[in-house]
Design an enzyme around this catalytic site. Sequence first.
Site, PDB file in Angstrom:
ATOM      1  N   THR A 197      -1.812   2.701  38.964  1.00 46.10           N
ATOM      2  CA  THR A 197      -1.095   2.624  40.244  1.00 46.10           C
ATOM      3  C   THR A 197      -1.586   3.742  41.153  1.00 46.10           C
ATOM      4  O   THR A 197      -2.671   4.290  40.950  1.00 46.10           O
ATOM      5  CB  THR A 197       0.431   2.697  40.015  1.00 46.10           C
ATOM      6  OG1 THR A 197       1.110   2.455  41.256  1.00 46.10           O
ATOM      7  CG2 THR A 197       0.867   4.040  39.446  1.00 46.10           C
ATOM      8  N   ASN A 198      -0.823   4.070  42.181  1.00 47.02           N
ATOM      9  CA  ASN A 198      -1.206   5.131  43.107  1.00 47.02           C
ATOM     10  C   ASN A 198       0.038   5.902  43.521  1.00 47.02           C
ATOM     11  O   ASN A 198       1.147   5.615  43.048  1.00 47.02           O
ATOM     12  CB  ASN A 198      -1.946   4.550  44.312  1.00 47.02           C
ATOM     13  CG  ASN A 198      -1.129   3.483  45.015  1.00 47.02           C
ATOM     14  OD1 ASN A 198      -0.105   3.777  45.630  1.00 47.02           O
ATOM     15  ND2 ASN A 198      -1.563   2.234  44.909  1.00 47.02           N
ATOM     16  N   ARG A 199      -0.114   6.846  44.410  1.00 45.79           N
ATOM     17  CA  ARG A 199       0.975   7.775  44.722  1.00 45.79           C
ATOM     18  C   ARG A 199       1.767   7.396  45.972  1.00 45.79           C
ATOM     19  O   ARG A 199       2.537   8.202  46.485  1.00 45.79           O
ATOM     20  CB  ARG A 199       0.397   9.188  44.880  1.00 45.79           C
ATOM     21  CG  ARG A 199      -0.231   9.729  43.600  1.00 45.79           C
ATOM     22  CD  ARG A 199      -0.980  11.018  43.837  1.00 45.79           C
ATOM     23  NE  ARG A 199      -0.085  12.069  44.281  1.00 45.79           N
ATOM     24  CZ  ARG A 199      -0.488  13.262  44.727  1.00 45.79           C
ATOM     25  NH1 ARG A 199      -1.785  13.524  44.794  1.00 45.79           N
ATOM     26  NH2 ARG A 199       0.378  14.165  45.110  1.00 45.79           N
TER      27      ARG A 199
END
Length: 432
Positions: free
Chosen positions: A237-239
């Site tokens: 995923t990402n932030r």
Amino acid sequence: MTDRPAPLRGVRILLGITGGVAAYKAPELVRALGKEGALISVLMTKHAQRFVTADALRAVTRGLVLTDLFEPAALTDGPWFPDTPKSSLAYAHIGMAREADLLLVAPATANLLAKLAHGIADDLLTTALLATRAPLLIAPAMNTAMWEHPAVQENVATLRARGVRFIGPESGELADGEYGMGRMAMLELIVSACAEVRGSGSSPAGAAGAAAPLRGRSIVVTAGGTEEAIDPVRVITNRSSGKMGFAIAEEARALGARVTLVTARTTATAPAGIATIEGMTVGAMRDAVLAAMVDADALVMAAAVSDFAPAAAAKTKLARTEKGLTLELSATPDILSDVRKKFPKKLLVGFALETEDATEGVARGREKLKRKGLDFIAVNNPLREGSEFGSDRNDVTLLAKEGADVPLGLRPKREIAREILLRVAAMLNGNR
């Protein structure tokens, strides 16, 4: 030359002012509402009078300005609102609450939110708030720590669940010298929100078109960061926090649009009262967006979509090994490009997160603008100070298919959202 339509013409607004520092802005707020045609009367709490006087409010409104539940009869001898027949209701908290078309509290302190959430009525303003059947619009203002306190957030959630509308707060410099979330929304946004609330029902003004340029339009907004499974436990995923997408969805609603929000994983609280569809993976988000776009006028793609996903997710949890693990990644679908292929004439707005210097970031953004067939794109860099992941601010440059680049600079995300959506409205209304 014809006069500009006044979207609040004839709307009776009961303005409640509580004891926050932002109360000093109340006379200007009254002026701004009056310019849009509103008929305004005012209720002030005891502590509000430490920041602005009743006489200052009386100088800018033709309505009543009351400060106490047991005002002398001389102050309440007349109609509760300007240009309104005198009421037979003798008590201010009943008469004003019943005749108002809208109750606005600006600023609203944490204390006021707590009282309203728990049904406490111990002064003129809180009794009027409990006695009204009119829509409630709240503009909170307080210190960041107070706004973020779980008790305050629970009270806000309670009120939203009851149908109370909120405008703001915003990030910015606060009265105590700190910088953070808690500043009262800009006056023009409060005025627009008043028109939007009245325009969503029956309004004496008939419509709020001047303050709601997206009225009658349908906007799809995406938010958050997608996630792709490695195994049943782990994901790529990402932030992304989702805050930018949520700000766009809320601002689109405030400007009159019907909003569909498609969300992936987020760490921020989603806006209440907006139709929301979950799209956790790239594939799920793509399907949800394509379905929602059938009846929509525009898409604002603020979600951070994974560019790669594991070629095949393991069906059971992968065991730890000392040798480590090598993953084979495949490219994910390009949602914006797919939307453009299926809907060649609809308005598309993208975001380009770039971590290079400003010049290179803009160049990469413009390449994406052309390749994906977008109408415009917002280029931002979360590595710049003040616009980090999870921040309430963003540093954005807007690139349009036609026209010059527009560096918006470091601003609250709600302000960035408004700038983007005003351009969307201009394009949809033929003012490209």
